[in-house]
Scaffold this motif. Structure first.
Motif, PDB file in Angstrom:
ATOM      1  N   ALA A  71      -7.126  19.625 -10.439  1.00 28.66           N
ATOM      2  CA  ALA A  71      -8.106  20.622 -10.011  1.00 28.66           C
ATOM      3  C   ALA A  71      -8.795  20.193  -8.726  1.00 28.66           C
ATOM      4  CB  ALA A  71      -9.143  20.835 -11.115  1.00 28.66           C
ATOM      5  N   LEU A  72      -9.161  18.912  -8.636  1.00 28.53           N
ATOM      6  CA  LEU A  72      -9.832  18.417  -7.438  1.00 28.53           C
ATOM      7  C   LEU A  72      -8.914  18.480  -6.226  1.00 28.53           C
ATOM      8  CD1 LEU A  72     -12.384  17.210  -6.256  1.00 28.53           C
ATOM      9  CD2 LEU A  72     -11.567  14.946  -6.930  1.00 28.53           C
ATOM     10  N   ILE A  73      -7.657  18.114  -6.409  1.00 25.47           N
ATOM     11  CA  ILE A  73      -6.704  18.199  -5.307  1.00 25.47           C
ATOM     12  C   ILE A  73      -6.555  19.644  -4.841  1.00 25.47           C
ATOM     13  CG2 ILE A  73      -4.272  17.926  -4.678  1.00 25.47           C
ATOM     14  CD1 ILE A  73      -4.215  15.552  -6.660  1.00 25.47           C
ATOM     15  N   GLY A  74      -6.457  20.560  -5.798  1.00 24.08           N
ATOM     16  CA  GLY A  74      -6.340  21.977  -5.456  1.00 24.08           C
ATOM     17  C   GLY A  74      -7.534  22.490  -4.660  1.00 24.08           C
ATOM     18  N   LEU A  75      -8.738  22.031  -5.032  1.00 29.86           N
ATOM     19  CA  LEU A  75      -9.940  22.460  -4.310  1.00 29.86           C
ATOM     20  C   LEU A  75      -9.963  21.915  -2.880  1.00 29.86           C
ATOM     21  CD1 LEU A  75     -12.670  21.994  -7.076  1.00 29.86           C
ATOM     22  CD2 LEU A  75     -11.843  24.153  -6.132  1.00 29.86           C
ATOM     23  N   VAL A  77      -7.379  21.227  -0.965  1.00 32.35           N
ATOM     24  CA  VAL A  77      -6.313  21.726  -0.094  1.00 32.35           C
ATOM     25  C   VAL A  77      -6.832  22.814   0.846  1.00 32.35           C
ATOM     26  CG1 VAL A  77      -4.184  23.094  -0.082  1.00 32.35           C
ATOM     27  CG2 VAL A  77      -4.373  21.104  -1.569  1.00 32.35           C
ATOM     28  N   ALA A  78      -7.739  23.670   0.337  1.00 33.33           N
ATOM     29  CA  ALA A  78      -8.255  24.768   1.158  1.00 33.33           C
ATOM     30  C   ALA A  78      -8.986  24.273   2.411  1.00 33.33           C
ATOM     31  CB  ALA A  78      -9.161  25.673   0.319  1.00 33.33           C
ATOM     32  N   PRO A  79      -9.972  23.357   2.285  1.00 31.54           N
ATOM     33  CA  PRO A  79     -10.668  22.911   3.501  1.00 31.54           C
ATOM     34  C   PRO A  79      -9.915  21.872   4.325  1.00 31.54           C
ATOM     35  CG  PRO A  79     -11.647  21.867   1.583  1.00 31.54           C
ATOM     36  CD  PRO A  79     -10.627  22.846   1.071  1.00 31.54           C
ATOM     37  N   PHE A  80      -9.073  21.054   3.703  1.00 31.89           N
ATOM     38  CA  PHE A  80      -8.450  19.933   4.413  1.00 31.89           C
ATOM     39  C   PHE A  80      -6.933  20.071   4.597  1.00 31.89           C
ATOM     40  CE2 PHE A  80     -12.245  18.087   2.353  1.00 31.89           C
ATOM     41  CZ  PHE A  80     -12.912  17.658   3.486  1.00 31.89           C
ATOM     42  N   PHE A  82      -2.827  20.198   3.494  1.00 35.24           N
ATOM     43  CA  PHE A  82      -1.959  19.273   2.771  1.00 35.24           C
ATOM     44  C   PHE A  82      -1.841  17.957   3.531  1.00 35.24           C
ATOM     45  CE2 PHE A  82      -0.678  23.452   1.347  1.00 35.24           C
ATOM     46  CZ  PHE A  82      -0.494  23.286  -0.016  1.00 35.24           C
ATOM     47  N   GLY A  83      -1.470  16.897   2.812  1.00 35.30           N
ATOM     48  CA  GLY A  83      -1.211  15.631   3.483  1.00 35.30           C
ATOM     49  C   GLY A  83      -2.111  14.501   3.060  1.00 35.30           C
ATOM     50  N   VAL A  84      -2.410  13.623   4.016  1.00 31.20           N
ATOM     51  CA  VAL A  84      -3.087  12.359   3.732  1.00 31.20           C
ATOM     52  C   VAL A  84      -4.562  12.550   3.403  1.00 31.20           C
ATOM     53  CG1 VAL A  84      -3.738  10.115   4.687  1.00 31.20           C
ATOM     54  CG2 VAL A  84      -1.465  11.045   5.144  1.00 31.20           C
ATOM     55  N   VAL A  85      -5.254  13.452   4.109  1.00 26.04           N
ATOM     56  CA  VAL A  85      -6.708  13.569   3.963  1.00 26.04           C
ATOM     57  C   VAL A  85      -7.131  13.895   2.530  1.00 26.04           C
ATOM     58  CG1 VAL A  85      -8.786  14.805   4.700  1.00 26.04           C
ATOM     59  CG2 VAL A  85      -7.067  14.127   6.384  1.00 26.04           C
ATOM     60  N   PRO A  86      -6.606  14.950   1.911  1.00 22.78           N
ATOM     61  CA  PRO A  86      -7.018  15.198   0.512  1.00 22.78           C
ATOM     62  C   PRO A  86      -6.612  14.071  -0.422  1.00 22.78           C
ATOM     63  CG  PRO A  86      -5.210  16.650   1.138  1.00 22.78           C
ATOM     64  CD  PRO A  86      -5.685  15.999   2.383  1.00 22.78           C
ATOM     65  N   ALA A  87      -5.485  13.416  -0.137  1.00 22.97           N
ATOM     66  CA  ALA A  87      -5.057  12.288  -0.980  1.00 22.97           C
ATOM     67  C   ALA A  87      -6.063  11.151  -0.917  1.00 22.97           C
ATOM     68  CB  ALA A  87      -3.679  11.805  -0.532  1.00 22.97           C
ATOM     69  N   VAL A  88      -6.527  10.816   0.283  1.00 25.46           N
ATOM     70  CA  VAL A  88      -7.507   9.734   0.447  1.00 25.46           C
ATOM     71  C   VAL A  88      -8.819  10.090  -0.251  1.00 25.46           C
ATOM     72  CG1 VAL A  88      -8.944   8.522   2.125  1.00 25.46           C
ATOM     73  CG2 VAL A  88      -6.509   8.834   2.578  1.00 25.46           C
TER      74      VAL A  88
END
Length: 219
Positions: A71-75, A77-80, A82-88
């Motif tokens: 759920a947090l990853i999904g949230l 994705v919209a502002p940041f 795909f890729g490294v930033v949401p993962a970090v």
């Protein structure tokens, strides 16, 4: 037996790719752990003398761990994207929570008599924190780091859902074509790789604890 041979063939044919993904995975977790440790210790230093703030910090840690990582990853994705930033962000967030709880517990559990003794010989509050309180709390903090490391090693794999780096790509790739060619081998490679990295990182943290824990309080 045949499945084992297929896995070996799969790994041998993609060894460089697997090693690179493993390095990315390990690097993501290690860097986020360092960031999380700095953040958690800084926050704990600000709140551990205030019982209300300690309660708030513990509540945030407990509630934060109930948030599903998907759920947090999904949230994010919209502002940041795909890729490294949401993962970090996701890995660092989950890594911070157990370390914060342990840092607060470790600092709060130091006997006031020890602190008063340090102040009595002329140490400033900052020097007492740096030379007495943090070293005494470090074993408890490091336990939180080890717990975080094991937890976020798996979370880092889940970030492949948002195209994050690491071995999670093998897991999701295999699951997306389950029943197809090399799907089982891809999933096994990713899962086993994550487990191996978790063991390696934990051993490194055990070694770090032996090197950095003062001899007088080492168990």
């Amino acid at each position: 037996m045949k499945e084992s041979l297929f896995v070996v063939d799969f790994i041998s044919g993609r060894l460089n790719q697997i090693l690179f993904a493993g390095w990315q995975h390990f690097s993501l977790v290690a860097q986020c752990l360092i960031l999380a440790t700095v953040l958690a210790v800084a926050i704990s230093v600000l709140v551990y003398r205030n019982k209300k703030m300690v309660s708030v910090a513990n509540s945030v840690s407990a509630v934060g761990l109930t948030i599903p990582s998907f759920a947090l990853i999904g949230l994010l994705v919209a502002p940041f994207g795909f890729g490294v930033v949401p993962a970090v962000i996701v890995v660092a967030f989950y890594a911070t929570l157990p370390i914060l709880r342990n840092a607060v517990v470790g600092l709060s559990g130091i006997s006031p008599a020890v602190v008063e003794a340090a102040r009595g010989i002329g140490m400033s509050r900052f020097r007492t924190l740096l030379r007495v309180e943090l070293p005494m709390a470090w074993p408890v903090i490091l336990t939180g780091v080890r717990v975080s490391a094991q937890m976020v090693m798996g979370v880092a794999a889940i970030t492949a859902y948002a195209l994050g780096p690491g071995l999670g790509g093998f897991i999701f790739s295999g699951l997306s074509r389950l029943g197809g060619a090399n799907s089982f081998e891809s999933v096994v490679t990713g899962v086993v790789g994550v487990v191996i990295l978790a063991v390696i990182l934990d051993l490194l943290l055990v070694g770090l604890g032996r090197l950095t824990t003062p001899r007088g309080i080492r168990v």
